[in-house]
Design a protein around this motif. Structure first.
Motif, PDB file in Angstrom:
ATOM      1  N   ALA A  73       2.112   5.065  -1.408  1.00 22.40           N
ATOM      2  CA  ALA A  73       1.238   6.264  -1.665  1.00 22.40           C
ATOM      3  C   ALA A  73       0.476   6.074  -3.013  1.00 22.40           C
ATOM      4  N   CYS A 105      -5.854  -5.741  11.039  1.00 19.36           N
ATOM      5  CA  CYS A 105      -5.259  -5.792   9.664  1.00 19.36           C
ATOM      6  C   CYS A 105      -3.619  -5.282   9.805  1.00 19.36           C
ATOM      7  N   THR A 148       3.097  -1.476   3.753  1.00 21.21           N
ATOM      8  CA  THR A 148       3.021  -0.319   3.103  1.00 21.21           C
ATOM      9  C   THR A 148       4.305  -0.142   2.476  1.00 21.21           C
ATOM     10  N   TRP A 161      -3.615  -0.317  -5.557  1.00 21.13           N
ATOM     11  CA  TRP A 161      -4.924   0.052  -4.954  1.00 21.13           C
ATOM     12  C   TRP A 161      -5.448   1.298  -4.984  1.00 21.13           C
ATOM     13  N   THR A 162      -4.642   2.357  -5.093  1.00 19.20           N
ATOM     14  CA  THR A 162      -5.275   3.701  -5.415  1.00 19.20           C
ATOM     15  C   THR A 162      -5.409   3.665  -6.921  1.00 19.20           C
ATOM     16  N   ALA A 187       1.011  -1.213  -0.079  1.00 16.39           N
ATOM     17  CA  ALA A 187       0.121  -0.101  -0.092  1.00 16.39           C
ATOM     18  C   ALA A 187       0.865   1.398  -0.020  1.00 16.39           C
ATOM     19  N   ALA A 219      -7.849  -2.961   3.289  1.00 17.18           N
ATOM     20  CA  ALA A 219      -7.102  -2.775   4.353  1.00 17.18           C
ATOM     21  C   ALA A 219      -5.706  -1.990   3.886  1.00 17.18           C
ATOM     22  N   LEU A 220      -5.853  -0.742   3.621  1.00 15.56           N
ATOM     23  CA  LEU A 220      -4.632  -0.079   3.202  1.00 15.56           C
ATOM     24  C   LEU A 220      -3.705   0.608   4.237  1.00 15.56           C
ATOM     25  N   GLU A 221      -4.379   0.786   5.477  1.00 15.76           N
ATOM     26  CA  GLU A 221      -3.798   1.155   6.538  1.00 15.76           C
ATOM     27  C   GLU A 221      -3.914   0.196   7.751  1.00 15.76           C
ATOM     28  N   PRO A 222      -2.877   0.247   8.721  1.00 11.55           N
ATOM     29  CA  PRO A 222      -3.074  -0.875   9.849  1.00 11.55           C
ATOM     30  C   PRO A 222      -4.148  -0.443  10.927  1.00 11.55           C
ATOM     31  N   GLY A 223      -4.944  -1.053  11.513  1.00 10.46           N
ATOM     32  CA  GLY A 223      -6.136  -0.988  11.979  1.00 10.46           C
ATOM     33  C   GLY A 223      -7.167  -2.109  12.053  1.00 10.46           C
ATOM     34  N   TYR A 270      -4.954  -3.146  20.004  1.00  9.70           N
ATOM     35  CA  TYR A 270      -6.087  -3.056  19.373  1.00  9.70           C
ATOM     36  C   TYR A 270      -7.190  -3.659  20.161  1.00  9.70           C
TER      37      TYR A 270
END
Length: 373
Positions: free
Chosen positions: A93, A130, A134, A97-98, A91, A113-117, A149
């Motif tokens: 910048a 996730c 990156t 995916w973008t 993922a 799930a492009l960002e941790p969380g 989390y």
């Protein structure tokens, strides 16, 4: 009771340049059909979601057509899909995916799930923790934040990650993108869905690699599967069912021929393979002229039967028997040439000498058949 399908390592957009054009195209198409199979299986097993643990795409530079086809192939399952970037499709910048989002290719039921969380699928009873890549390679454990989390009470905690479990796979894959072997226990996960190994592998009762949905290389690592995971409630041991999904079976054989029985066994095994086989065969040792004729005929039949077969005979020496030589009626100068070619198989020009001997034997046999007619 949440039920989900765990898959990974689709590698969509990869090419098969080592194969003939027709075979390579068929192998590519099988990967797209494999996604449709996953959607069908998710419906058949009444899954609440499909989790893809990284490397959906083989590279950031795949074509727009490939991107659209991937998401189109998911339409058979209308429940939520969660797709995690891996090392091939990190993922960044600016990434595949973008680009997919700009194309408007991502359906509403597909979560990237492009960002941790945490992605909450409350209706399905799932909390997906996730750890997307990156960048292509990291040297820290991206699943470590799972410890902090918090998720709503009553939801099953499922980790989704892509990398190498430390101390387990280090001899087979890169040491980058490490994952602690006790991550599920330390982070209170009910299940940890992993990608990157390309084969199905259980790490412990709560941690699994699903492997790729369609085998794509000659490795004996149980590729071509997906996992259906049932977890009745938080804290309960997951029930994991392995499902075969691969259309093609890949076989890599390294055989040494010493006596006629070795060849007979090889041809029997070859004949028993299904039509969906992709075969890589390398032979060494020695074979008689009559054995060479049997082998050549069997390989010709196999080429028409299998998806693909390649046979490297460069290490296989032709050793005509006295009956072989007598049958060729190769006396005088031709007999001397045969003896010389047999001798040259021991030197640097062994492969050329072998091929020349096979061609000469074939010509002599054809001439003998014409004379007899």
């Amino acid at each position: 009771m949440p039920t989900f399908l765990h898959t990974a390592d689709w590698q969509m957009g990869r090419s098969y340049s080592r194969f003939d054009t027709e075979d390579g195209a068929a192998l590519v198409e099988a990967r797209f059909e494999g996604i449709e199979t996953l959607a069908k299986l998710a419906n058949e097993h009444r899954c609440d979601a499909v989790l893809v643990a990284g490397d959906v795409f083989d590279a950031q530079t795949v074509s727009d057509r490939t991107i659209r086809r991937v998401f189109n192939a998911t339409k058979g399952f209308t429940g939520p899909w969660v797709m995690l970037p891996g090392n091939h499709d990190a993922a960044l910048a600016e990434s595949v995916w973008t680009r997919a989002r700009r194309l408007g290719a991502v359906p509403e039921n597909v979560h990237l799930a492009l960002e941790p969380g945490v992605i909450l699928l409350e209706a399905q009873g799932l909390a997906i923790l996730c750890a997307p890549l990156t960048q292509r390679h990291t040297y820290g454990d991206l699943t470590e934040p799972f410890n902090q989390y918090e998720t709503p009470e009553g939801l099953v905690r499922v980790g989704l990650a892509h990398g190498s479990v430390q101390g387990l796979l280090s001899e087979d894959i890169d040491a980058t993108n490490p994952i602690a072997p006790d991550r599920a226990e330390v982070s209170r996960l009910d299940y940890l869905a992993l990608g990157d190994w390309h084969g199905t592998k259980q790490v412990n009762e709560r941690t699994w690699y699903s492997g790729t949905h369609e085998a794509e290389r000659f490795r004996n690592n149980d590729a071509g599967n997906a996992l259906v995971v049932n977890i009745s409630r938080p804290g309960v041991k997951p029930e994991v069912t392995r499902l075969e999904t691969s259309r093609y079976q890949w076989h890599q054989w390294r055989e040494t021929l010493a006596v006629e029985f070795d060849l007979e066994q090889l041809l029997e095994r070859l004949d028993a393979l299904p039509e969906s086989s992709v075969v890589d065969l390398r032979l060494d040792g020695a074979i008689t002229l009559s054995g060479e004729e049997k082998l050549t005929k069997a390989l010709s039949i196999a080429e028409a039967k299998f998806r693909s077969i390649r046979c490297d005979r460069s290490g296989l020496q032709l050793e005509p028997t006295e009956d072989d030589i007598a049958g060729l009626q190769a006396d005088g100068y031709v007999g001397q040439v045969i003896d010389e070619l047999r001798h040259q198989q021991q030197g640097e020009q062994s492969e050329r000498a072998r091929d020349a001997l096979a061609i000469l034997a074939g010509l002599l046999k054809s001439r003998g058949q014409e004379v007899s007619q």
